[in-house]
Design a protein around this motif. Structure first.
Motif: not given
Length: 695
Positions: A380-390, A399-406, A498-499, A521-528
């Motif tokens: 649900d809506t709520g601030f996160s850096l990943s949502s802002l950057l994407t 989208i919450n970009f939780k992942s195993s990526i190190n 989205t822009y 957009s997806a890689t921005k979300g994961v990096v954030a």
């Protein structure tokens, strides 16, 4: 809102500083813990390709033994299947483990003995990954970017070199082995017994079998989505096509899939699914974003013969695949990695800028493609850096970009590559260089090659590598990879409307959009998104550490591309990607086969023309067909032996396999300035080859 007093803020800041310091010091210290003098390498006697070689040697590439072993065994967050499964799984129709050295050699992965970082002796680039309390086997960079050259029984390992791996063959065999394990009693019983004997992640047979079915479905789904009519074979992979598909798989909404399924038709134009069938297939799946489990269920239902389901054939299932994904039909050689950290643009078509956080985003995209666990969910809506950057900050759900990526290790690996140097021709093994011929060849190189392939000092710490781009119409090589990178489209899911900033302005992402936009957009979300496996203070500290070092420790600044290509425009914002990159040729002797799609076996063959209609039969031309897979080196023509060995038969016909273009030496391709130089004679070709050995 939680309010923090000064003492609490002071404590948190101190914790952040301490965590960053510990991360930096510990990261540097443990890299030297594995220092096996052979770097884990072992020889092979009568391998799958009837090749035998002694324990491979290493050339001076600027790395110590511990540097190589750290690179081989540092996780990225890849998770192909549970670690216990990989240790216990048998090959199809055999009791020999999948991970057996001879089997790995068959798929041209490089066998290793156990060392400190690799206690189970997995092949180069295969590693144990821990995520959310469980252990997995995944790929590291080294699986695709470490090579070997054999000559008369001697092996030479090349760090950062292009792998000879047949990844598709390996994954196909893995699926077959897992299916047989499920279906055959004795094999299943041995597997369960061996997994439980490890006393690790599984406590009983029910847990083992539930996960075996789950991971078998996941592997089958991956292989189905990425099925291609273009055979890759050894030494090639359509990595971008597969990364694109994996991103699409994890961003699509239920509505996206519904619209696509309703529209699926056979080649004759017949709709193969009715509205009631589509509704039944999608019953109960997630609304905003689908994942691996949802897609496995959808495929199972599409092929189900039970009442109400469509009961599609395998061929009809591929029609569905084509409606949702893109066929990854542009395999290319695995790029070599020396000088990558010093390059302004990377990837075969210069898709990835290397300035700022570019390397971190590029490597994140790579791990998305090689089986990072993507626990992406809609929140649900709520601030996160990943949502802002994407650009999702205005959406009802993010989208919450939780992942195993190190991310920490991705930054460390990129930094580690700064000290890697290209391999120099080993005269004591491959024979002396004729310096007189090389001197004549240098003059040919200056005239024919150097405008695109700059000569650099491999050991210069201040070196910069400038990509020289050539548009498809100029270079004339197979267009598939470059065209697919621009033209492939898919549903954008929650990224719709989205822009996104591109070089020529800002684009508004449409419902069906270029996949390059969705990947960005997806890689921005994961990096954030900080690492999910760490205590929150450590998560934040490591994230600042990673992003800060990635940005401030990067000497590459944003710059305009060099070369002869069509620039981006507002109407065609990805025009510049319809091109291929030339780079310095130091170490090129160790990177066969040649051209971006591996369609030419040796450097000498690359200097020959392609046979065209009307050409005399008795002329010298690039081969139309040859074998790929041998590591036995040809030091005369410079490449691998291409006949008389097992492997993959490469036929240079059809889009994706063409060996056309780059015919400068044959007098058929114009230089950057538009001049077409005369064809080299045979002596000039051999002189040029001799000089290239010195680079």
């Amino acid at each position: 809102m939680i309010k923090l007093n000064k003492q609490a803020l002071k404590f948190i800041c101190l914790g952040l500083a301490l965590s960053i310091t510990i991360t930096f010091i510990a990261g540097k210290a443990y890299q030297s813990w594995d220092n096996d003098p052979q770097r884990g390498a072992i020889g092979i006697e009568n391998g799958e390709f009837n090749e035998s070689y002694s324990t491979p040697v290493y050339l001076n590439q600027g790395w110590s033994a511990s540097d190589s072993l750290w690179y081989y065994n540092t996780t990225q967050g890849s998770a192909l299947l549970p670690y216990d499964f990989y240790l216990s799984l048998e090959q199809k129709n055999s009791q020999v483990p999948v991970r057996d050295n001879m089997n790995m050699d068959k798929y041209r992965y490089l066998p290793q003995k156990p060392t400190f970082f690799n206690p189970d002796g997995l092949a180069v680039g295969f590693v144990k990954e821990t995520y959310q309390g469980k252990e997995y086997m995944g790929y590291t960079c080294a699986a695709c970017h470490t090579s070997q050259v054999n000559f008369q029984g001697k092996g030479i390992r090349i760090d950062g070199g292009p792998a000879m791996a047949d990844m598709v063959g390996f994954l196909t065999s893995l699926e077959a082995a897992m299916k047989q394990t499920i279906n055959e009693n004795e094999k299943r019983e041995r597997f369960v017994k061996n997994v439980l004997a490890l006393k690790n992640d599984y406590k009983n047979e029910e847990q083992v079998m539930a996960d075996l079915e789950k991971w078998t479905e996941a592997t089958q789904l991956y292989n189905t989505i990425n099925h291609s009519k273009v055979k890759y074979g050894h030494a090639r992979l359509d990595a971008f096509g597969r990364i694109y598909n994996r991103v699409l798989q994890y961003v699509l909404s239920k509505e996206n899939v519904k619209d696509a399924l309703i529209a699926v038709t056979s080649p004759s134009g017949r709709h193969i699914l009715s509205q009631p069938e589509v509704d039944k297939v999608l019953e109960g799946v997630n609304e905003t974003i689908l994942g691996n489990d949802d897609f496995s269920l959808i495929i199972e239902r599409l092929m189900s013969k039970e009442p109400g389901y469509p009961g599609l054939s395998v061929k009809e299932t591929l029609y569905v695949r084509n409606a949702l994904f893109n066929e990854p039909n542009a395999p290319v050689s695995y790029p070599f990695l020396w000088d990558i950290a010093q390059s302004d643009y990377v990837q075969w078509n210069g898709l990835a800028g290397n300035s700022g956080l570019g390397p971190l985003g590029r490597n994140t995209g790579e791990v998305i493609g090689v089986f990072g666990i993507l626990d992406w969910t809609a929140t649900d809506t709520g601030f996160s850096l990943s949502s802002l950057l994407t650009g999702q900050d205005h959406k009802r759900q993010h989208i919450n970009f939780k992942s195993s990526i190190n991310l920490v290790n991705l930054q460390r690996l990129e930094s580690h590559l700064k000290s890697l140097q290209s391999p120099q021709w080993p005269e004591e093994i491959l024979g002396s260089i004729d310096q007189e011929k090389a001197a004549r060849g240098q003059r040919v190189y200056t005239q024919y090659c150097q405008s695109c392939h700059e000569v650099i000092d491999r050991s210069n710490l201040d070196r910069k590598v400038i990509a020289q781009m050539s548009g498809l119409e100029h270079i004339g090589t197979d267009p598939a990879m470059a065209e697919n990178s621009v033209l492939y489209k898919g549903k954008s899911g929650n990224f719709e409307h989205t822009y996104q900033d591109v070089d020529v302005g800002t684009v508004l992402i449409t419902e069906t959009a270029p996949v390059v936009q969705t990947l960005t957009s997806a890689t921005k979300g994961v990096v954030a998104t900080p690492d999910a496996d760490k205590w929150w203070i450590r998560r934040v500290a490591d994230w600042f550490y990673t992003v800060g070092l990635s940005f401030f420790n990067n000497d590459i600044k944003a710059s305009v591309k060099n070369g002869n290509y069509n620039p981006d425009t507002t109407a065609n914002p990805y025009n510049s990607l319809l091109a291929y990159k030339a780079r310095p040729l130091n170490g090129i002797w160790a990177t066969a086969p040649y051209l971006h799609n591996g369609s030419v076996p040796t450097l000498y063959d690359l200097l020959l023309p392609v046979k065209r209609e009307g050409d005399p039969d008795e002329g010298a031309y690039r081969p139309d067909t040859f074998m790929v897979g041998s590591r036995e080196f040809d030091p005369v023509r410079v490449g691998f032996r291409s006949e008389g060995y097992q492997g993959t038969r490469f036929i240079t016909q059809g889009r994706g396999n063409l060996n056309t273009g780059h015919e400068y030496a044959a007098g058929r391709t114009a230089q950057m300035n538009g001049t077409v130089l005369p064809a080299l004679d045979d002596q000039q070709r051999w002189d040029l080859i001799e000089y290239i050995k010195t680079l």
